[in-house]
Design an enzyme around this catalytic site. Sequence first.
Site, PDB file in Angstrom:
ATOM      1  N   THR A  47       0.825  -1.204   0.000  1.00  9.92           N
ATOM      2  CA  THR A  47       0.000   0.000   0.000  1.00  9.92           C
ATOM      3  C   THR A  47       0.862   1.258   0.000  1.00  9.92           C
ATOM      4  OG1 THR A  47      -1.690  -1.235   1.214  1.00  9.92           O
ATOM      5  CG2 THR A  47      -1.923   1.147   1.183  1.00  9.92           C
ATOM      6  N   TYR A 109       6.911 -13.973  -7.906  1.00  7.35           N
ATOM      7  CA  TYR A 109       7.337 -14.136  -9.294  1.00  7.35           C
ATOM      8  C   TYR A 109       8.124 -15.415  -9.556  1.00  7.35           C
ATOM      9  CZ  TYR A 109       9.050 -13.190 -13.993  1.00  7.35           C
ATOM     10  OH  TYR A 109       9.336 -13.303 -15.329  1.00  7.35           O
ATOM     11  N   ILE A 206      -3.950  -6.040   9.633  1.00  8.17           N
ATOM     12  CA  ILE A 206      -3.185  -4.943   9.028  1.00  8.17           C
ATOM     13  C   ILE A 206      -4.034  -4.492   7.852  1.00  8.17           C
ATOM     14  CG2 ILE A 206      -1.086  -4.243   7.833  1.00  8.17           C
ATOM     15  CD1 ILE A 206       0.427  -6.300   9.548  1.00  8.17           C
TER      16      ILE A 206
END
Length: 297
Positions: A47, A109, A206
């Site tokens: 974020t 990834y 969170i």
Amino acid sequence: MKELIGTGVALITPFKSDLSVDIDALHKIVNYCIDGGVEYLVVLGTTGESVTLTKEEKQLVMDTVTIANAGRVPLVVGVGGNNTYAVIEELKTLDLTNYEAILSVSPYYNKPTQEGIFQHFMAIAEASPKPIILYNVPGRTGSNMLPATVARLANASEKIVAIKEASGSMVQVQELIKTCPKGFQIISGDDITALPTVLAGGSGVISVIGQGLPSEFSEMIRAGLKGEAEEAYALHYTMQEGMELIFQEGNPAGIKAIFEALQLSRASVRLPLMEATAGLKQKIQHFIKPFVRVTAG
């Protein structure tokens, strides 16, 4: 480590019109969140657009939040990646003096096996001067850190103290609560499943939207931790539309649109992300209107 119970928020990194870091806006947001009742702050997560910040900008953000916080609530910083040795090197260079713990994402990834994930975090735990909160977010990493791997890590290292679980699966959350050792914290990483996670035995969240609605969101989580499900769900349903809206065009475009509506910061994001469209901003402004009080100056 102080227990991170209740509502933590994954802070945005506000930008000026020229896309440089907006220090003044960051001060305002920190005060707004703490005044609203959140229990701790998390910087340099997804974020916070950490992947688009330079090393110097990351330290600037950390230092700014430290100064603005002035010791009021615990601080957590995101330090993670898919190159184990690069993460270890970053841990050596960052000044973590004022930070309670690090939040470290499961490698993305390159899609390691469960054994690769285990060895990655064990290497980081050995190098880290601070406790570690694991972060599982399969939608971003391309792999799922399974509860068995999390429990194995929790038992193997005293440095590994919690997980931010953002798989979106309550079955997985329940398995974590069941299998992880006592004292290991299960923290929700999804706003929409935060309350069910807490009611199932998790320690908090969170949150993304929690920084835009700190009072209501932290009140909801505190009610959930007390087992006051009816009161907590009443709050949840007032915020549910916003939880969905802020992710419609990707994170953090939506939450930055909330802060723009609150007149605390611009909605600017860095490429390859795009600022929220006018249509989404209008929906967000309509959603946030009933919640708006006097914001931090």
